[in-house]
Each structure stands twice: as structure tokens, then as C-alpha cells.
Design a protein around this motif. Structure first.
Motif, short mmCIF file in Angstrom:
data_model
loop_
_atom_site.label_atom_id
_atom_site.label_comp_id
_atom_site.label_asym_id
_atom_site.label_seq_id
_atom_site.Cartn_x
_atom_site.Cartn_y
_atom_site.Cartn_z
N MET A 31 -75.05 45.68 -7.16
CA MET A 31 -75.41 47.02 -7.59
C MET A 31 -75.97 47.79 -6.39
O MET A 31 -76.85 47.33 -5.70
CB MET A 31 -76.48 46.94 -8.69
N ASP A 32 -75.44 48.97 -6.18
CA ASP A 32 -75.88 49.82 -5.09
C ASP A 32 -76.89 50.83 -5.66
O ASP A 32 -76.51 51.87 -6.21
CB ASP A 32 -74.68 50.52 -4.46
N HIS A 33 -78.18 50.49 -5.53
CA HIS A 33 -79.24 51.32 -6.10
C HIS A 33 -79.23 52.74 -5.52
O HIS A 33 -79.44 53.71 -6.23
CB HIS A 33 -80.60 50.66 -5.89
N ASP A 34 -78.96 52.85 -4.22
CA ASP A 34 -78.93 54.17 -3.57
C ASP A 34 -77.82 55.03 -4.15
O ASP A 34 -78.00 56.23 -4.38
CB ASP A 34 -78.74 54.03 -2.06
N ARG A 35 -76.66 54.43 -4.42
CA ARG A 35 -75.53 55.19 -4.99
C ARG A 35 -75.86 55.64 -6.41
O ARG A 35 -75.53 56.77 -6.80
CB ARG A 35 -74.26 54.32 -4.99
N ILE A 36 -76.53 54.80 -7.18
CA ILE A 36 -76.93 55.17 -8.54
C ILE A 36 -77.90 56.35 -8.47
O ILE A 36 -77.77 57.32 -9.21
CB ILE A 36 -77.54 53.97 -9.29
N GLU A 72 -78.10 58.55 -6.14
CA GLU A 72 -77.32 59.71 -5.71
C GLU A 72 -76.57 60.32 -6.90
O GLU A 72 -76.56 61.54 -7.08
CB GLU A 72 -76.33 59.26 -4.63
N LEU A 73 -75.95 59.49 -7.72
CA LEU A 73 -75.22 59.98 -8.88
C LEU A 73 -76.15 60.63 -9.91
O LEU A 73 -75.81 61.67 -10.49
CB LEU A 73 -74.42 58.84 -9.53
N ILE A 74 -77.32 60.04 -10.12
CA ILE A 74 -78.30 60.63 -11.03
C ILE A 74 -78.73 61.99 -10.50
O ILE A 74 -78.84 62.96 -11.26
CB ILE A 74 -79.51 59.69 -11.23
N GLY A 75 -78.95 62.08 -9.20
CA GLY A 75 -79.31 63.36 -8.59
C GLY A 75 -78.22 64.41 -8.79
O GLY A 75 -78.51 65.57 -9.09
N GLU A 76 -76.96 63.99 -8.66
CA GLU A 76 -75.84 64.91 -8.89
C GLU A 76 -75.81 65.38 -10.34
O GLU A 76 -75.56 66.56 -10.61
CB GLU A 76 -74.52 64.24 -8.51
N TRP A 113 -80.05 54.49 -16.32
CA TRP A 113 -79.29 54.03 -15.15
C TRP A 113 -80.18 53.42 -14.08
O TRP A 113 -79.68 52.69 -13.21
CB TRP A 113 -78.47 55.19 -14.58
N ASN A 114 -81.48 53.66 -14.15
CA ASN A 114 -82.40 53.03 -13.19
C ASN A 114 -82.89 51.67 -13.67
O ASN A 114 -83.59 50.97 -12.95
CB ASN A 114 -83.60 53.93 -12.93
N PHE A 115 -82.55 51.31 -14.89
CA PHE A 115 -82.99 50.04 -15.44
C PHE A 115 -82.29 48.87 -14.72
O PHE A 115 -81.28 49.05 -14.05
CB PHE A 115 -82.71 49.96 -16.93
N LEU A 116 -82.84 47.68 -14.91
CA LEU A 116 -82.29 46.48 -14.30
C LEU A 116 -80.98 46.09 -14.99
O LEU A 116 -80.82 46.30 -16.19
CB LEU A 116 -83.30 45.33 -14.43
#
Length: 183
Positions: free
Chosen positions: A1-6, A8-12, A155-158
């Protein structure tokens, strides 16, 4: 899982939602007149209603009782428990908004219906926000299978089944939740 990409997508998603609200508010500022042909008189509105609408109205309106009970209990839950957990409270007025009753082209029954829908849908959003904050605090783990229309925190959950560093990551999610009020 790429936490940074998640992230980024949430920010978008958040930027897109903000842009949508901004664009919709521009349209509301341009239209400052009632564009309905005329207010439909109450008796004509009722007389022209389909019989099924009239017969099911008591069922719809009866739902106000469990809604009020849910509102009371969820608000009490948040008032009592959130300070203990250090979770910032959801502000009810951000979710339950009454304004459509001011539209001059609606008759009294249409205004009542708008008040009912605004309350009920706002209440569901308010309850969902309280539940999502509770879930982030107590069980921030995504489900194994796809869930429709998840809340914004999900989406930030484990990841399901990913128990590595569980205690540390769970603690970090709790701290993120507590920090929300400061943002």
C-alpha cells in the motif's frame, strides 16, 4: 500500500469537492430570482397528488420519531464520550441545514417536506460523521471486501489483514483525529 499515493488521491477528492461547491455557489449568485412559474396553491397541490403519495405520507412522516430519538442519543453519546476520548465533536449545524423553507415559490406543504428532508438527510450525515470519528478511534481497519459510499476517513484506515505495527499505526490514527480540530 502506497500511503503517500492514497493521501494524494484524498487531497484530489477534497479539492474537487471544494471546486464543485465553488462552481455551484457561482450559479446561485447569478440567479437571484424565483424561476418557478407560480406557487401551486396547497389545496390544488394535494388534489393533484397521486393517491399513493397521499396514502404513504403517514409512513414517511412517522419516520420522524426514530430520527428524533437517534438524534438525541447520538448527540448525547458524542457529548459524553468524545471529551473522554479526546475526539473533536462534529458540529451539528454543519450537517443539518434549514434554508429551503425561505423559497417563496413553495407552498406550505412543500416547505414542510423540504424541512423534513433537510433534517433527515442532515441527521444521517451528522450521525455518519460521529460514527466515522468513532470508527477511526476504535477500529480503523478497512473491510476485506468493497463497501459502497464509504466515509472520507475510511481510505486512511489500515488494510484488512495488515497487522504489522498495528499498535503504532492505530495510535497515529487516533492522534490524527485529535489534531483535526486544530486544522
Amino acid at each position: 500500500m502506497d500511503h503517500d499515493r492514497i493521501e494524494e488521491l484524498i487531497g484530489e477528492l477534497e479539492k474537487t469537492e471544494a471546486a464543485l461547491y465553488e462552481e455551484l455557489s457561482k450559479g446561485a449568485q447569478k440567479i437571484r430570482c424565483d424561476f418557478a412559474e407560480e406557487k401551486i396553491p396547497l389545496l390544488r397541490y394535494i388534489a393533484e397528488a397521486k393517491i399513493g403519495y397521499v396514502l404513504t405520507a403517514p409512513v414517511i412522516y412517522a419516520m420522524i420519531v426514530p430520527a428524533l430519538i437517534m438524534d438525541l442519543f447520538v448527540s448525547l453519546y458524542q457529548a459524553i464520550c468524545f471529551p473522554v476520548y479526546g475526539i473533536p465533536k462534529a458540529r451539528r449545524e454543519e450537517y443539518i441545514v434549514f434554508d429551503r423553507h425561505r423559497l417563496k415559490y413553495l407552498n406550505i406543504l412543500q416547505k414542510l417536506n423540504c424541512l423534513y428532508c433537510a433534517y433527515f438527510n442532515g441527521l444521517v450525515a451528522y450521525v455518519r460523521e460521529i460514527a466515522s470519528r468513532t470508527e477511526q478511534f476504535w477500529c480503523p481497519i478497512r473491510h476485506a471486501r468493497r463497501v459502497r459510499n464509504v466515509h472520507r476517513r475510511y481510505w486512511n484506515f489500515l488494510r484488512y489483514g495488515d497487522g504489522k505495527d498495528l499498535r503504532e499505526r492505530w495510535h497515529r490514527l487516533r492522534e490524527d483525529l485529535k489534531e483535526e480540530e486544530k486544522r
